[in-house]
Design a protein around this motif. Structure first.
Motif, PDB file in Angstrom:
ATOM      1  N   VAL A 184       4.337   5.426  -5.679  1.00  0.00           N
ATOM      2  CA  VAL A 184       4.566   5.386  -7.129  1.00  0.00           C
ATOM      3  C   VAL A 184       3.296   5.696  -7.925  1.00  0.00           C
ATOM      4  CG1 VAL A 184       6.520   3.810  -6.928  1.00  0.00           C
ATOM      5  CG2 VAL A 184       4.242   2.881  -7.379  1.00  0.00           C
ATOM      6  N   GLY A 185       2.192   5.937  -7.230  1.00  0.00           N
ATOM      7  CA  GLY A 185       0.947   6.270  -7.916  1.00  0.00           C
ATOM      8  C   GLY A 185       0.263   5.082  -8.566  1.00  0.00           C
ATOM      9  N   ALA A 186       0.498   3.895  -8.032  1.00  0.00           N
ATOM     10  CA  ALA A 186      -0.119   2.677  -8.575  1.00  0.00           C
ATOM     11  C   ALA A 186      -1.346   2.336  -7.733  1.00  0.00           C
ATOM     12  CB  ALA A 186       0.889   1.533  -8.579  1.00  0.00           C
ATOM     13  N   TYR A 187      -2.441   3.002  -8.017  1.00  0.00           N
ATOM     14  CA  TYR A 187      -3.621   2.877  -7.161  1.00  0.00           C
ATOM     15  C   TYR A 187      -4.311   1.514  -7.217  1.00  0.00           C
ATOM     16  CZ  TYR A 187      -2.456   7.612  -6.301  1.00  0.00           C
ATOM     17  OH  TYR A 187      -1.748   8.730  -5.931  1.00  0.00           O
TER      18      TYR A 187
ATOM     19  N   VAL B 235       0.850  -1.197   0.000  1.00  0.00           N
ATOM     20  CA  VAL B 235       0.000   0.000   0.000  1.00  0.00           C
ATOM     21  C   VAL B 235       0.885   1.247   0.000  1.00  0.00           C
ATOM     22  CG1 VAL B 235      -1.633   1.355   1.368  1.00  0.00           C
ATOM     23  CG2 VAL B 235      -2.029  -1.095   1.035  1.00  0.00           C
ATOM     24  N   ILE B 236       1.893   1.258   0.879  1.00  0.00           N
ATOM     25  CA  ILE B 236       2.810   2.403   0.930  1.00  0.00           C
ATOM     26  C   ILE B 236       3.526   2.575  -0.411  1.00  0.00           C
ATOM     27  CG2 ILE B 236       4.934   3.265   2.016  1.00  0.00           C
ATOM     28  CD1 ILE B 236       3.925   1.766   4.602  1.00  0.00           C
TER      29      ILE B 236
ATOM     30  N   VAL C 199      -2.625  -0.234  -4.479  1.00  0.00           N
ATOM     31  CA  VAL C 199      -3.102   0.279  -3.185  1.00  0.00           C
ATOM     32  C   VAL C 199      -4.447  -0.344  -2.837  1.00  0.00           C
ATOM     33  CG1 VAL C 199      -3.873   2.344  -1.940  1.00  0.00           C
ATOM     34  CG2 VAL C 199      -1.864   2.466  -3.433  1.00  0.00           C
ATOM     35  N   ILE C 200      -5.388  -0.305  -3.765  1.00  0.00           N
ATOM     36  CA  ILE C 200      -6.748  -0.785  -3.491  1.00  0.00           C
ATOM     37  C   ILE C 200      -6.760  -2.278  -3.202  1.00  0.00           C
ATOM     38  CG2 ILE C 200      -9.018  -1.149  -4.542  1.00  0.00           C
ATOM     39  CD1 ILE C 200      -8.451   1.540  -6.090  1.00  0.00           C
TER      40      ILE C 200
END
Length: 75
Positions: A47-50, A41-42, A53-54
């Motif tokens: 790196v903007g890889a959502y 998640v961090i 993250v999700i």
């Protein structure tokens, strides 16, 4: 050869996930897997890889719920 500190977070996350899959104890598996997922998640945020993250945030929630259920079964 290897990138900066952000990339090392991704490597640590990967190692955590792999190690968790070697566990035979379900509690240890879920805890170590959650640590790896939190690191992902961090990493994903940095790196903007959502999608990363999700999906990993969802896995942390699932692991927490399963750990809660396991703790209730022991009592």
């Amino acid at each position: 050869m290897f990138g900066g500190w952000i990339e090392w977070i991704g490597y640590a996350a990967s190692v955590g996930i792999v190690i968790s899959l070697l566990m035979t104890n379900m509690v240890k598996l879920r805890v170590i897997n959650s640590i790896g997922c939190v690191l992902f998640v961090i990493y994903g945020v940095l790196v903007g890889a959502y999608p990363v993250v999700i999906s990993n945030a969802a896995i942390v929630v699932i692991n927490a719920y399963q750990l809660y259920k396991l703790s209730k079964e022991k009592n």
